[in-house]
Design an enzyme around this catalytic site. Structure first.
Site, PDB file in Angstrom:
ATOM      1  N   SER A  26       0.866  -1.179   0.000  1.00 46.25           N
ATOM      2  CA  SER A  26       0.000   0.000   0.000  1.00 46.25           C
ATOM      3  C   SER A  26       0.901   1.227   0.000  1.00 46.25           C
ATOM      4  O   SER A  26       2.088   1.134   0.349  1.00 46.25           O
ATOM      5  CB  SER A  26      -0.878   0.005   1.261  1.00 46.25           C
ATOM      6  OG  SER A  26      -1.481   1.263   1.487  1.00 46.25           O
ATOM      7  N   TYR A  67      -2.369  -1.716  10.528  1.00 46.49           N
ATOM      8  CA  TYR A  67      -2.414  -1.882   9.067  1.00 46.49           C
ATOM      9  C   TYR A  67      -1.140  -1.326   8.430  1.00 46.49           C
ATOM     10  O   TYR A  67      -0.527  -1.970   7.569  1.00 46.49           O
ATOM     11  CB  TYR A  67      -3.636  -1.172   8.512  1.00 46.49           C
ATOM     12  CG  TYR A  67      -3.720  -1.171   7.001  1.00 46.49           C
ATOM     13  CD1 TYR A  67      -4.220  -2.270   6.316  1.00 46.49           C
ATOM     14  CD2 TYR A  67      -3.309  -0.064   6.254  1.00 46.49           C
ATOM     15  CE1 TYR A  67      -4.306  -2.282   4.930  1.00 46.49           C
ATOM     16  CE2 TYR A  67      -3.392  -0.062   4.879  1.00 46.49           C
ATOM     17  CZ  TYR A  67      -3.886  -1.164   4.219  1.00 46.49           C
ATOM     18  OH  TYR A  67      -3.960  -1.165   2.847  1.00 46.49           O
TER      19      TYR A  67
END
Length: 289
Positions: free
Chosen positions: A153, A166
């Site tokens: 990401s 995360y």
């Protein structure tokens, strides 16, 4: 000939979002598909992919004339991945590509992250990738090599408040992939990393996603704040990115066109990581009467 003719590709998290887009894009280019996703997870604050969603992926691949084997399974279980690979090798003769796409997230201030959620996010986003690579690499070696694409990401290279677990997982998967690239290069296996920017998937369509794009703080965002993603991009008229944008990049990494490339961090984020913060020029233009 199409770019993936004669190839077999495995995609995790294939029931919807980027995973479905990856399966469809690979099938469009001639690949046979092995797809896996888990049943809905009631422990998450947003709806996850369902059996029905996975069957939609199957139907869309088959509508293209493609072949697909789809399993309900969980990347937190090695047997789920091993069984899919075994069935795929038996049916299609081998494996050439693996896209480790499955991922989850939740949102909490640092001290409020429940330990079970912290553990679950890392178990899917890092350990699930490790399990996927364990499952696919023997078959890739048998084929004489292949391509692995892991999904990190933009948060894999920057910090962000309210979802530290995360962010940590997406940093970690980059290190895992680069280490694998070094270990497997001698077997002809390439390992590259896709780093998506904010993407229009169901995993963003809940309160945490609204808060992320609004910048207003936990519980303050509304669905319309998803439009705030346009301030994350350098490019004109770019906000939330379509899953297809990620699949085009994934396809290049999967294909023989990238045969000289391994260990690459490929950002597909509208140039977000070029900026120190938000695109203030866009913001100012929107606020000008």
């Amino acid at each position: 000939m199409k770019r993936m003719d004669g190839k077999v590709a495995l995609v995790t998290g294939a029931a919807r979002g980027m995973g479905r887009a990856h399966a469809i894009r690979l099938a469009e280019e001639g690949a046979d598909i092995l797809a896996i996703d888990c049943p809905p997870d009631s422990g998450l604050p947003y709806a996850t992919g369902s059996s029905h969603d996975l069957q939609i992926t199957v139907k869309e691949v088959e509508a293209l004339g493609g072949r697909i084997i789809a399993h309900e399974g969980d990347v937190r279980k090695q047997s789920s991945l091993d069984n899919l690979v075994a069935d795929g090798v038996k049916a299609f003769g081998g494996l050439d590509v693996a896209v480790a796409n499955a991922g989850i997230w939740t949102v909490h201030p640092f001290h409020d992250i429940p330990e079970d959620e912290f553990t679950a996010v890392l178990d899917v986003n890092i350990t699930g990738v490790w399990r996927t690579l364990k499952a696919v690499t023997p078959a890739l070696k048998e084929r004489g090599g292949g391509s692995i694409i892991v999904t990190s990401s933009g948060n894999g290279v920057e910090g962000s408040p309210h979802y530290a677990h995360y962010v940590a997982s997406k940093h970690g998967v980059i290190g895992l992939a680069k280490s694998a690239a070094l270990e497997f290069g001698g077997d002809g296996i390439r390992v590259n990393i896709l780093l998506p920017g904010p993407t229009d998937t169901p995993a963003l369509d809940w309160q945490g996603g609204y808060d992320l794009c609004s910048g207003k703080g936990p519980g303050q965002g509304v669905k319309e704040d998803l439009e705030g993603a346009k301030y994350w991009s350098v490019l004109r008229d770019v906000g939330l990115l379509p899953p297809r944008a990620m699949s085009e990049a994934m396809l290049w990494l999967a294909s023989d066109e990238s045969r000289w490339t391994t260990g690459l961090e490929m950002h597909v984020d509208g140039g977000h990581t070029l900026m120190a913060g938000l695109n203030m020029a866009k913001m100012a233009a929107d606020q000008t009467p």
